[in-house]
Design a protein around this motif. Structure first.
Motif: not given
Length: 283
Positions: A182-187, A191-196, A214-223, A244-249
């Protein structure tokens, strides 16, 4: 305020000379009926300090708008059913502002919803407001008013902040896997909202923006994309990747339960990103 399709008025307890919380009048300034006084007898709680009240201090007392003189069973059920959805929104905002857990409803006490009907009163199940006054950082009066307004309009807490609440509650409950997910989803949402929002100001079509994200692959690329667009998530790409990402995955796809330290770090990073990119108004 509005609960579902109903206009209602709410009255809160006041502090008596003996330090006890008590209800002396209704929303019209008139004394409560003996039945209501009996229902709340010894249940209002006490003031525990100058700034806060006992956690289970405030019970809810609802009366329909004075213009509504009658109420049939269908309307009564509608109000009863709408109340919990309404109060959930109040809880979300209060929990986000105070940093306290969401808490649970408590319907084990006597009646708290009072509905005038044909000169009599109908009594329904009560709810205790567990999260409005707690420990040394209670919700402020302006915040409570704002939370009630949000609930009346049906304005939920923004998704990224709701996910932070979910992560915090999951960690408190010992579900560390859900906490980091849930923490990773929040982040990711922040990130996606800022980009949009940034791309929207450039005049791009919103549907195109949504498809691109949608085509951006995951939280790291969104960052990385957020940073390139001028965003400042305040957490480095390396920390987002490793902590964050690795722990979530591993938790989501590998079934691994993170350690307490890993969970706390992941939540801290997520909260930092959300706070920097999608700050929440305090009222």
């Amino acid at each position: 305020m509005t609960i579902g399709s109903h206009k209602v008025a709410m009255t809160f307890p006041t502090l008596g000379d003996d330090g006890r919380l008590c209800a002396t009048t209704d929303h019209r300034g008139k004394p409560l009926t003996p039945q209501v006084q009996t229902a709340f007898e010894s249940r209002w709680g006490y003031q525990s300090s100058k700034r806060s009240c006992y956690v289970e201090a405030a019970s809810v007392s609802l009366l329909l708008h004075p213009l509504e003189e009658t109420l049939d069973t269908e309307e009564f059920n509608s109000l009863s059913g709408s109340f919990f959805s309404w109060f959930k929104i109040v809880q979300e905002w209060v929990a986000a502002w105070t940093g306290k857990p969401l808490g649970n409803f408590d319907n084990t006490h006597n009646s708290a919803i009072i509905i005038p009907s044909g000169g009599t009163h109908i009594y329904a199940s009560p709810v205790l407001m567990r999260t409005l006054f707690i420990e040394r950082q209670p919700v402020t009066r302006p915040q409570l008013s704002a939370a009630l307004r949000h609930a009346s309009r049906g304005d939920h807490l923004p998704v990224e902040h709701r996910m932070l609440l979910s992560a915090r509650d999951a960690q408190l409950g010992g579900d560390l896997r859900r906490a980091v997910i849930d923490a990773a989803t929040a982040a990711e949402v922040a990130l996606a909202s800022f980009v949009a929002d940034h791309l929207a100001t450039s005049g791009l079509n919103r549907d195109f923006i949504d498809e691109m994200i949608k085509d951006v692959n995951g939280i790291v690329n969104l960052h990385a994309l957020c940073t390139r667009l001028g965003g400042k998530p305040a957490v480095s790409k390396n920390k987002v990747t490793q902590e964050l990402a690795n722990v979530r995955n591993l938790a989501a796809h590998g079934g691994k339960t993170p350690t307490t330290e890993e969970t706390a770090t992941a939540r801290e990073h997520a909260e930092t990103i959300v706070r920097e990119l999608r700050p929440l108004s305090q009222i």
